[in-house]
Design a protein around this motif. Sequence first.
Motif, PDB file in Angstrom:
ATOM      1  N   LEU A 311       0.835  -1.206   0.000  1.00  0.00           N
ATOM      2  CA  LEU A 311       0.000   0.000   0.000  1.00  0.00           C
ATOM      3  C   LEU A 311       0.871   1.257   0.000  1.00  0.00           C
ATOM      4  O   LEU A 311       0.594   2.220  -0.735  1.00  0.00           O
ATOM      5  CB  LEU A 311      -0.931  -0.012   1.211  1.00  0.00           C
ATOM      6  CG  LEU A 311      -1.867   1.198   1.363  1.00  0.00           C
ATOM      7  CD1 LEU A 311      -2.794   1.313   0.164  1.00  0.00           C
ATOM      8  CD2 LEU A 311      -2.674   1.077   2.656  1.00  0.00           C
ATOM      9  N   THR A 312       1.921   1.263   0.809  1.00  0.00           N
ATOM     10  CA  THR A 312       2.827   2.430   0.808  1.00  0.00           C
ATOM     11  C   THR A 312       3.538   2.560  -0.535  1.00  0.00           C
ATOM     12  O   THR A 312       3.844   3.673  -0.971  1.00  0.00           O
ATOM     13  CB  THR A 312       3.878   2.313   1.928  1.00  0.00           C
ATOM     14  OG1 THR A 312       4.700   1.155   1.713  1.00  0.00           O
ATOM     15  CG2 THR A 312       3.233   2.221   3.295  1.00  0.00           C
ATOM     16  N   ALA A 313       3.789   1.430  -1.220  1.00  0.00           N
ATOM     17  CA  ALA A 313       4.425   1.482  -2.539  1.00  0.00           C
ATOM     18  C   ALA A 313       3.501   2.119  -3.571  1.00  0.00           C
ATOM     19  O   ALA A 313       3.964   2.736  -4.533  1.00  0.00           O
ATOM     20  CB  ALA A 313       4.824   0.078  -2.984  1.00  0.00           C
ATOM     21  N   VAL A 314       2.206   1.963  -3.390  1.00  0.00           N
ATOM     22  CA  VAL A 314       1.235   2.608  -4.277  1.00  0.00           C
ATOM     23  C   VAL A 314       1.223   4.114  -4.047  1.00  0.00           C
ATOM     24  O   VAL A 314       1.138   4.912  -4.993  1.00  0.00           O
ATOM     25  CB  VAL A 314      -0.177   2.014  -4.048  1.00  0.00           C
ATOM     26  CG1 VAL A 314      -1.235   2.814  -4.809  1.00  0.00           C
ATOM     27  CG2 VAL A 314      -0.211   0.560  -4.484  1.00  0.00           C
ATOM     28  N   ILE A 315       1.342   4.520  -2.806  1.00  0.00           N
ATOM     29  CA  ILE A 315       1.187   5.931  -2.430  1.00  0.00           C
ATOM     30  C   ILE A 315       2.433   6.765  -2.705  1.00  0.00           C
ATOM     31  O   ILE A 315       2.330   7.935  -3.095  1.00  0.00           O
ATOM     32  CB  ILE A 315       0.816   6.029  -0.930  1.00  0.00           C
ATOM     33  CG1 ILE A 315      -0.559   5.393  -0.682  1.00  0.00           C
ATOM     34  CG2 ILE A 315       0.836   7.470  -0.443  1.00  0.00           C
ATOM     35  CD1 ILE A 315      -0.888   5.239   0.794  1.00  0.00           C
ATOM     36  N   TRP A 316       3.647   6.214  -2.538  1.00  0.00           N
ATOM     37  CA  TRP A 316       4.848   7.030  -2.428  1.00  0.00           C
ATOM     38  C   TRP A 316       5.468   7.542  -3.738  1.00  0.00           C
ATOM     39  O   TRP A 316       6.103   8.612  -3.729  1.00  0.00           O
ATOM     40  CB  TRP A 316       5.918   6.286  -1.629  1.00  0.00           C
ATOM     41  CG  TRP A 316       7.122   7.148  -1.345  1.00  0.00           C
ATOM     42  CD1 TRP A 316       8.406   6.952  -1.723  1.00  0.00           C
ATOM     43  CD2 TRP A 316       7.121   8.403  -0.631  1.00  0.00           C
ATOM     44  NE1 TRP A 316       9.215   7.969  -1.292  1.00  0.00           N
ATOM     45  CE2 TRP A 316       8.446   8.877  -0.620  1.00  0.00           C
ATOM     46  CE3 TRP A 316       6.118   9.157  -0.005  1.00  0.00           C
ATOM     47  CZ2 TRP A 316       8.804  10.073  -0.006  1.00  0.00           C
ATOM     48  CZ3 TRP A 316       6.467  10.357   0.602  1.00  0.00           C
ATOM     49  CH2 TRP A 316       7.798  10.789   0.601  1.00  0.00           C
ATOM     50  N   PRO A 317       5.385   6.887  -4.887  1.00  0.00           N
ATOM     51  CA  PRO A 317       6.144   7.350  -6.065  1.00  0.00           C
ATOM     52  C   PRO A 317       5.919   8.809  -6.457  1.00  0.00           C
ATOM     53  O   PRO A 317       6.890   9.521  -6.790  1.00  0.00           O
ATOM     54  CB  PRO A 317       5.675   6.394  -7.169  1.00  0.00           C
ATOM     55  CG  PRO A 317       5.352   5.140  -6.443  1.00  0.00           C
ATOM     56  CD  PRO A 317       4.739   5.588  -5.153  1.00  0.00           C
TER      57      PRO A 317
END
Length: 431
Positions: A311-317
Amino acid sequence: MAGSPSAPSRRSIFAASFIGTSIEWYDYYIFGTAAALVFGTLFFPQFSSVAGTLAAFGTFAVGFIARPLGAAVIGHYGDRIGRKAMLVLTLLLTGGATALIGLLPTYAAIGVAAPLLLVLLRLLQGFGVGGEWGGAVLIATEHASPRRRAVYGSFAQFGVPIGVLTSNLAFLAVAGLPDESFVSWGWRIPFLLSVVLVVVGFVVRSRLQDAPEFEQVKAKRETSTVPFTELLRRHPRVLALASLASIAPPAVGYTVIVYMLSYGTTALDYERTTLLTLIMLSTVVWVATIVVAALLSDRFGSKRVFVIGALTAVIWPVPMFALVNTGSAGLAGLAFAVAAVVQGIMAGAQGGLFSEIFPVRVRYSGISIAYQVGGMVGGAITPLVATALFGATGSSTPIALYVTALSLLSLVAVFGLREGSARSAEQVPVR
């Protein structure tokens, strides 16, 4: 069985998994760093600057293409012969190829043969790495008690950030050379150092034994005849979901440790040494996060922790690129540090999760292929797509959205994995 060859100490398991994996990822990542900094000039000088970078990243991507093949072949023998033997083989393959790259003549010396040999050695490097991660995870988790599998599985995961750290340290040591010296001979030193590291890894791994869990299957002659075929026939859903779940960590990771070196130095005028230092510092955060995530995984479940990481990988880029685009080294460092947290959460959970979803008779092949297919999609293609997207649009936003989309695939896939189902079905006693 304490004190027997089948029950090595936690320290020896940690050393075999962590040290060997660190060395192999060092070998693998110095290629990515060199591809971003120097390979375009040395091996593809007839191309334009952008085309040369794309060609260098293409050569980098070739290693990922070989990794699923290495996972299938080495995983086959790992499931039939044993984990230890294959771990020694992967170390020798990867280290040998890396040292030979350091001795390779450039295009100016031997013409088109230079990039062809570079591709061949990269293929060999990728083939060796393809069987590394699965064996390193299993040599640890199959010696672990059920409540410590994620922590033991994280031993191999430390090798990834430590490989990044040591490869960046090696290049940082030579990056301060005058450009002429760096391009002429300085870049070769990190590759040649691999010889010393491989000797250390060989000594450590040669002392280890396979775990009782695998030895029981082998003694009963219950090993799979063709593990890959059995995976496709009996476990296609798990293999597909695990492969998709494996995309997000390398998608985020290679955006930072490979593409950002090229993007930051050419589009944003960051100093080469600045970016190498920031990436190196972020690996400390990466390692610390792996430790915390592994402990939480053993307490609350590896799947739950991996979901949080995805989920954090979806949000951070998107915010990550926004921070880097400011041109501020401090904000870029913050961007890389949070990206390291994102990767660390997933890495701390992944070893424990993947060792639970495949039966022991096909486990080496299953987790290796899934991990490497995800690495190919998330890691090999991302720097290429990022370079092409920026060349076409002049903006980093499409790149960020691409990484977000890859991470969303992983987030959806991990929900379909059933933690612990394979071990429960087998009912194989473990220590």
